[in-house]
Design a protein around this motif. Structure first.
Motif, mmCIF file in Angstrom:
data_model
loop_
_atom_site.group_PDB
_atom_site.id
_atom_site.type_symbol
_atom_site.label_atom_id
_atom_site.label_comp_id
_atom_site.label_asym_id
_atom_site.label_seq_id
_atom_site.Cartn_x
_atom_site.Cartn_y
_atom_site.Cartn_z
ATOM 1 N N ALA A 41 -4.599 6.845 -1.862
ATOM 2 C CA ALA A 41 -3.806 5.601 -1.700
ATOM 3 C C ALA A 41 -3.921 4.750 -2.953
ATOM 4 O O ALA A 41 -4.885 4.849 -3.723
ATOM 5 N N ARG A 42 -2.924 3.929 -3.099
ATOM 6 C CA ARG A 42 -2.929 2.947 -4.180
ATOM 7 C C ARG A 42 -2.511 1.619 -3.560
ATOM 8 O O ARG A 42 -1.581 1.550 -2.762
ATOM 9 N N ALA A 74 -1.792 12.772 -8.387
ATOM 10 C CA ALA A 74 -2.362 11.627 -7.671
ATOM 11 C C ALA A 74 -3.432 10.938 -8.509
ATOM 12 O O ALA A 74 -3.449 9.703 -8.634
ATOM 13 N N GLU A 75 -4.318 11.724 -9.087
ATOM 14 C CA GLU A 75 -5.401 11.150 -9.888
ATOM 15 C C GLU A 75 -4.882 10.483 -11.156
ATOM 16 O O GLU A 75 -5.324 9.390 -11.510
ATOM 17 N N LYS A 76 -3.927 11.120 -11.843
ATOM 18 C CA LYS A 76 -3.372 10.558 -13.083
ATOM 19 C C LYS A 76 -2.665 9.231 -12.842
ATOM 20 O O LYS A 76 -2.575 8.406 -13.740
ATOM 21 N N ARG A 135 0.855 -1.192 0.000
ATOM 22 C CA ARG A 135 0.000 0.000 0.000
ATOM 23 C C ARG A 135 0.888 1.239 0.000
ATOM 24 O O ARG A 135 1.840 1.322 0.780
ATOM 25 N N LEU A 136 0.554 2.170 -0.878
ATOM 26 C CA LEU A 136 1.251 3.452 -0.913
ATOM 27 C C LEU A 136 0.237 4.556 -0.686
ATOM 28 O O LEU A 136 -0.790 4.618 -1.368
ATOM 29 N N GLY A 137 0.514 5.403 0.281
ATOM 30 C CA GLY A 137 -0.329 6.552 0.561
ATOM 31 C C GLY A 137 0.267 7.805 -0.042
ATOM 32 O O GLY A 137 1.443 7.847 -0.409
ATOM 33 N N LEU A 138 -0.554 8.823 -0.130
ATOM 34 C CA LEU A 138 -0.125 10.101 -0.684
ATOM 35 C C LEU A 138 -1.022 11.165 -0.064
ATOM 36 O O LEU A 138 -2.243 10.984 -0.020
ATOM 37 N N THR A 178 -3.736 21.892 -6.195
ATOM 38 C CA THR A 178 -4.445 21.183 -7.259
ATOM 39 C C THR A 178 -3.486 20.445 -8.201
ATOM 40 O O THR A 178 -3.847 19.409 -8.751
ATOM 41 N N ALA A 179 -2.281 20.964 -8.389
ATOM 42 C CA ALA A 179 -1.313 20.270 -9.254
ATOM 43 C C ALA A 179 -0.946 18.909 -8.661
ATOM 44 O O ALA A 179 -0.864 17.910 -9.366
#
Length: 192
Positions: A188-189, A160-162, A144-147, A154-155
């Motif tokens: 997270a991913r 994160a979304e991309k 698991r990777l968090g961010l 917003t950048a």
């Protein structure tokens, strides 16, 4: 007290090998930091946007060199994995990508990144993030990777979304920044 669960990532598994250099396409290279990067780090940390979102500035080459030494030492201490994101042909510094808050027991870490002002808008940050994610979920064995980022950044949210980091919520008034308190997006991913 003994744990009933084996660590998801074996302690010592990072420090036992050299920090890898990662490729992100043909034109991006993520490599371990070098003392020679201090002038470029000093320049990047003069940027108002870097200072705004990272709440730090470097005032001297010695200070930038000390940060680099800490980033470089994180590998041996297994406390972090920090890469200089560079142009593969010129070695010009384009950004930073890092894993922090490594938890070997849970197999989790937190991703951090920034992009040098001259490199913004060219897609280097998402590609660098993907390279770190592939390494972390692949040969490193993280699960698991968090961010996290300030909601107003917003950048960082676009990166994160991309890169497939799902939004998990908002930590209200979680960070103190130079302009006051900020809410924080949590992403997270999970390893597939």
């Amino acid at each position: 007290m003994p744990s009933l669960v084996a660590p998801a990532v074996p302690p010592g598994s990072l420090a036992a090998r050299p920090q890898p250099t990662l490729r992100a396409g043909r034109d991006l290279l993520l490599r371990p930091w070098s003392p020679d990067d201090a002038p470029a780090v000093l320049a990047v940390y003069q940027d108002p946007e870097i200072q705004r979102w990272h709440v730090q500035r470097a005032d001297s080459l010695a200070e930038a060199a000390a940060w680099i030494a800490d980033w470089h030492g994180g590998w041996a201490a297994e406390s972090g994995a920090h890469w200089a994101v560079t142009d593969a042909r010129t070695d010009a510094l384009l950004g930073r990508a890092a894993l922090k808050r490594l938890s070997f027991a849970d197999g989790s870490a937190e991703l951090a990144y920034w992009t040098a002002p001259a490199a913004r808008g060219r897609g280097s940050c998402p590609r660098a993030v993907e390279a770190v994610v592939a390494w972390a979920f692949g040969s490193a064995g993280f699960q698991r990777l968090g961010l996290q980022h300030a909601v107003a950044n917003t950048a960082s949210c676009r990166v994160a979304e991309k890169t497939g980091f799902a939004a998990e919520g908002v930590l209200r008034s979680a960070w103190q920044q130079a302009d006051g308190r900020h809410d924080v997006h949590v992403h997270a991913r999970i390893r597939a």
